[in-house]
Design a protein around this motif. Structure first.
Motif, PDB file in Angstrom:
ATOM      1  N   PRO A  81     -11.248   9.721 -12.405  1.00 40.02           N
ATOM      2  CA  PRO A  81     -12.020   8.641 -13.016  1.00 40.02           C
ATOM      3  C   PRO A  81     -12.846   7.925 -11.960  1.00 40.02           C
ATOM      4  N   SER A  82     -13.942   7.335 -12.366  1.00 35.72           N
ATOM      5  CA  SER A  82     -14.887   6.772 -11.413  1.00 35.72           C
ATOM      6  C   SER A  82     -14.421   5.473 -10.779  1.00 35.72           C
ATOM      7  N   SER A  83     -13.526   4.724 -11.443  1.00 33.49           N
ATOM      8  CA  SER A  83     -13.152   3.412 -10.927  1.00 33.49           C
ATOM      9  C   SER A  83     -12.251   3.535  -9.707  1.00 33.49           C
ATOM     10  N   LYS A  84     -12.460   2.648  -8.736  1.00 31.43           N
ATOM     11  CA  LYS A  84     -11.605   2.580  -7.559  1.00 31.43           C
ATOM     12  C   LYS A  84     -10.522   1.545  -7.803  1.00 31.43           C
ATOM     13  N   ASN A  85      -9.345   1.800  -7.235  1.00 22.58           N
ATOM     14  CA  ASN A  85      -8.278   0.839  -7.444  1.00 22.58           C
ATOM     15  C   ASN A  85      -7.763   0.299  -6.117  1.00 22.58           C
ATOM     16  N   PHE A  86      -6.768  -0.547  -6.241  1.00 19.27           N
ATOM     17  CA  PHE A  86      -6.162  -1.235  -5.110  1.00 19.27           C
ATOM     18  C   PHE A  86      -5.714  -0.265  -4.021  1.00 19.27           C
ATOM     19  N   LYS A 129      -2.279  -7.603  -1.107  1.00 16.85           N
ATOM     20  CA  LYS A 129      -3.677  -7.982  -1.337  1.00 16.85           C
ATOM     21  C   LYS A 129      -4.038  -9.233  -0.545  1.00 16.85           C
ATOM     22  N   LYS A 130      -3.113 -10.193  -0.539  1.00 15.38           N
ATOM     23  CA  LYS A 130      -3.383 -11.461   0.138  1.00 15.38           C
ATOM     24  C   LYS A 130      -3.410 -11.285   1.657  1.00 15.38           C
ATOM     25  N   ILE A 131      -2.447 -10.537   2.189  1.00 18.53           N
ATOM     26  CA  ILE A 131      -2.369 -10.348   3.640  1.00 18.53           C
ATOM     27  C   ILE A 131      -3.589  -9.603   4.170  1.00 18.53           C
ATOM     28  N   GLU A 179      -9.571  -6.998  -4.991  1.00 18.27           N
ATOM     29  CA  GLU A 179      -9.202  -7.111  -6.404  1.00 18.27           C
ATOM     30  C   GLU A 179      -7.723  -6.814  -6.613  1.00 18.27           C
ATOM     31  N   PHE A 180      -7.201  -7.291  -7.742  1.00 16.67           N
ATOM     32  CA  PHE A 180      -5.823  -7.016  -8.120  1.00 16.67           C
ATOM     33  C   PHE A 180      -5.743  -5.681  -8.857  1.00 16.67           C
ATOM     34  N   LEU A 181      -4.514  -5.159  -8.955  1.00 14.67           N
ATOM     35  CA  LEU A 181      -4.289  -3.947  -9.740  1.00 14.67           C
ATOM     36  C   LEU A 181      -4.367  -4.239 -11.231  1.00 14.67           C
ATOM     37  N   THR A 182      -3.644  -5.282 -11.667  1.00 15.97           N
ATOM     38  CA  THR A 182      -3.555  -5.623 -13.088  1.00 15.97           C
ATOM     39  C   THR A 182      -3.447  -7.138 -13.229  1.00 15.97           C
ATOM     40  N   LYS A 183      -3.360  -7.577 -14.472  1.00 14.38           N
ATOM     41  CA  LYS A 183      -3.143  -9.002 -14.722  1.00 14.38           C
ATOM     42  C   LYS A 183      -1.756  -9.448 -14.257  1.00 14.38           C
ATOM     43  N   ARG A 184      -0.816  -8.516 -14.168  1.00 13.64           N
ATOM     44  CA  ARG A 184       0.543  -8.884 -13.770  1.00 13.64           C
ATOM     45  C   ARG A 184       0.615  -9.266 -12.297  1.00 13.64           C
ATOM     46  N   ASP A 185       0.025  -8.466 -11.400  1.00 11.39           N
ATOM     47  CA  ASP A 185       0.104  -8.842  -9.987  1.00 11.39           C
ATOM     48  C   ASP A 185      -0.818 -10.021  -9.663  1.00 11.39           C
ATOM     49  N   ALA A 186      -1.838 -10.252 -10.507  1.00 17.81           N
ATOM     50  CA  ALA A 186      -2.649 -11.461 -10.339  1.00 17.81           C
ATOM     51  C   ALA A 186      -1.828 -12.707 -10.662  1.00 17.81           C
ATOM     52  N   ASP A 238      -6.745   2.674  -3.290  1.00 15.24           N
ATOM     53  CA  ASP A 238      -7.834   3.304  -2.552  1.00 15.24           C
ATOM     54  C   ASP A 238      -8.123   2.524  -1.274  1.00 15.24           C
ATOM     55  N   ASN A 239      -7.859   1.228  -1.322  1.00 13.58           N
ATOM     56  CA  ASN A 239      -8.188   0.368  -0.192  1.00 13.58           C
ATOM     57  C   ASN A 239      -7.029   0.179   0.780  1.00 13.58           C
ATOM     58  N   VAL A 240      -5.783   0.220   0.273  1.00  8.98           N
ATOM     59  CA  VAL A 240      -4.667  -0.181   1.124  1.00  8.98           C
ATOM     60  C   VAL A 240      -3.765   0.957   1.555  1.00  8.98           C
ATOM     61  N   LEU A 241      -3.691   2.045   0.762  1.00  8.36           N
ATOM     62  CA  LEU A 241      -2.683   3.062   1.034  1.00  8.36           C
ATOM     63  C   LEU A 241      -2.917   3.728   2.377  1.00  8.36           C
ATOM     64  N   SER A 242      -1.907   3.730   3.208  1.00  3.86           N
ATOM     65  CA  SER A 242      -2.017   4.377   4.503  1.00  3.86           C
ATOM     66  C   SER A 242      -1.017   5.503   4.671  1.00  3.86           C
ATOM     67  N   CYS A 243       0.208   5.305   4.168  1.00  3.91           N
ATOM     68  CA  CYS A 243       1.224   6.322   4.424  1.00  3.91           C
ATOM     69  C   CYS A 243       2.372   6.184   3.448  1.00  3.91           C
ATOM     70  N   ILE A 244       2.797   7.295   2.865  1.00  2.00           N
ATOM     71  CA  ILE A 244       4.045   7.326   2.113  1.00  2.00           C
ATOM     72  C   ILE A 244       4.947   8.327   2.810  1.00  2.00           C
ATOM     73  N   THR A 245       6.107   7.887   3.218  1.00  2.00           N
ATOM     74  CA  THR A 245       7.010   8.729   3.983  1.00  2.00           C
ATOM     75  C   THR A 245       8.180   9.162   3.123  1.00  2.00           C
ATOM     76  N   CYS A 246       8.380  10.457   3.006  1.00  2.00           N
ATOM     77  CA  CYS A 246       9.491  10.979   2.214  1.00  2.00           C
ATOM     78  C   CYS A 246      10.707  11.159   3.109  1.00  2.00           C
ATOM     79  N   ASN A 247      11.850  10.631   2.684  1.00  2.00           N
ATOM     80  CA  ASN A 247      13.075  10.714   3.476  1.00  2.00           C
ATOM     81  C   ASN A 247      13.739  12.054   3.216  1.00  2.00           C
ATOM     82  N   ARG A 248      13.213  13.067   3.835  1.00  2.00           N
ATOM     83  CA  ARG A 248      13.690  14.430   3.583  1.00  2.00           C
ATOM     84  C   ARG A 248      13.658  15.224   4.876  1.00  2.00           C
TER      85      ARG A 248
END
Length: 305
Positions: free
Chosen positions: A288-293, A159-161, A166-173, A295-305
Motif C-alpha cells: 500500500p502507498s501509505s507510510k507508517n510509523f 514517537k515522542k523521544i 505521526e502516530f500509528l492509530t488513535k490509540r497510541d495518540a 517505516d520511520n523508526v524500525l531499526s532492528c528486530i532480534t530473534c532469540n534463536r
C-alpha cells in the motif's frame, strides 16, 4: 508491513544482538523476541505454560547483562513488558471510559466488539540509568484526561523521544508516555552488572511431542503466510492438526528460511525495497502507498534463536 524487502535484513539472531551490545553498535530501536517452542535442545523462555518460568527470567537476565555491559549503557531505555496478566485476579477494574478504538474496526457477530476498552493490568518494568531507584509509576498525566498506560504507550513514547511526525492509530495518540521517568541529570553508576541466577523450577525436560497450544498454532499459521502455505486448502486448521511442538518449531524455522531465500532472489532480480515477497507466487508485490510509523523508526528486530 514487516515483510517488505527493506526490513528483511533487520531480523537478526540473538547472538548478534549480544555482539552489537558488546561493540556499542546497537541501533536506536530493538525488539528482542523470546523462544516460543520448548525443545530438549533449547528451552522455551517465553513464560507460557507449561514452560519453566525460570527460563524466562534467565532470558531477562541475559538481555539486561548484555545491555549493562555495553558502552551504550548510558543511552539505554530497556522495557520489559508482558502481553497477558497470567490469569490472576486483579482488584482494579479495567478502564472503559474514553478509550478510543485504534482504527474503528468492529468485531464480528454476535458481540461486535468495538475495541474501546482496556483489559486486565499487565506487568511492565522499565530499566535505565536515568531513572531514580525504586520508582513506581501508577498513571500518566496526559495527553488526555482519560489516558492510561497500556501497550500503545510504547510506540507513543518512541514517537515522542525520536520526534516522529505521526502516530500509528488513535490509540497510541491517546496513550500515556513514560519518558517522564527519565528524571536524573546524570546517569546512575550503581546499577548491578550481574543479576542473580534464577532457580530452576521444573525438574522434567521439554515435552517435544506435546500438542500445540492455541498460541503456538497461531505462530505456525503466521509462518504459513511467509512460505505460501496459507493459500493451501489445509490452512489454517488442518495445517497444525497433527503437529507436535518439535514439528512446529522446525516448520516455523523452515518457513522463515524459505521467505528469506525468496527475498534474496527478489533483491537480485532488482525488486524495489518497498515491495512484499509473495512466496506462493514466487514474486514481489507492491505494498500500500501509505507510510507508517515503523517505516520511520524500525531499526532492528532480534530473534532469540
Amino acid at each position: 508491513n514487516l515483510r517488505k524487502l527493506k526490513y528483511v535484513d533487520k531480523f537478526r539472531p540473538f547472538d548478534l544482538f549480544k555482539k552489537h551490545c558488546k561493540e556499542g553498535k546497537l541501533p536506536n530501536y530493538v525488539v528482542v523476541e523470546q523462544r516460543f517452542f520448548d525443545l530438549l535442545s533449547i528451552a522455551g523462555n517465553d513464560d507460557h505454560p507449561s514452560h519453566d518460568v525460570s527460563e524466562g527470567q534467565k532470558f531477562v537476565k541475559e538481555v539486561y547483562e548484555a545491555l549493562r555491559g555495553s558502552p551504550q549503557w548510558n543511552e539505554i531505555l530497556f522495557v520489559i513488558i508482558y502481553d497477558e496478566h497470567g490469569g490472576f485476579y486483579d482488584h482494579v477494574p479495567t478502564p472503559v471510559e474514553g478509550v478510543p478504538s485504534p482504527d474503528d474496526i468492529v468485531g464480528p457477530e454476535p458481540f461486535k466488539f468495538q475495541f474501546d476498552r482496556l483489559g486486565v493490568r499487565v506487568p511492565a518494568i522499565i530499566v535505565s540509568p536515568w531513572i531514580e531507584p525504586a520508582t513506581v509509576l501508577h498513571g500518566p498525566s496526559g495527553p488526555l484526561p482519560t489516558s492510561q498506560y497500556e501497550h500503545s504507550s510504547i510506540p507513543a513514547t518512541v514517537k515522542k523521544i525520536f520526534n516522529l511526525p505521526e502516530f500509528l492509530t488513535k490509540r497510541d495518540a491517546w496513550a500515556g508516555t513514560f519518558e517522564t521517568l527519565l528524571t536524573r541529570s546524570t546517569p546512575r553508576s550503581d546499577c548491578p552488572v550481574k543479576l542473580p541466577d534464577p532457580i530452576k523450577l521444573r525438574e522434567a525436560g521439554a515435552n517435544e511431542k506435546a500438542k500445540l497450544s492455541e498460541f503456538q498454532e497461531e505462530l505456525v499459521q503466521m509462518a504459513a503466510t511467509l512460505n505460501g502455505d496459507h493459500r493451501k486448502t489445509i490452512y489454517p486448521d488442518k495445517l497444525t492438526e497433527n503437529m507436535s511442538v518439535s514439528d512446529a518449531a522446525k516448520y516455523v524455522e523452515d518457513a522463515f528460511k524459505t521467505f528469506l531465500n525468496e527475498c534474496e532472489k527478489a533483491k537480485q532480480s532488482g525488486a524495489d525495497e518497498s515491495e512484499i515477497v509473495d512466496c506462493a507466487n514466487g514474486r514481489s508485490t507492491p505494498p500500500p502507498s501509505s507510510k507508517n510509523f515503523f517505516d520511520n523508526v524500525l531499526s532492528c528486530i532480534t530473534c532469540n534463536r
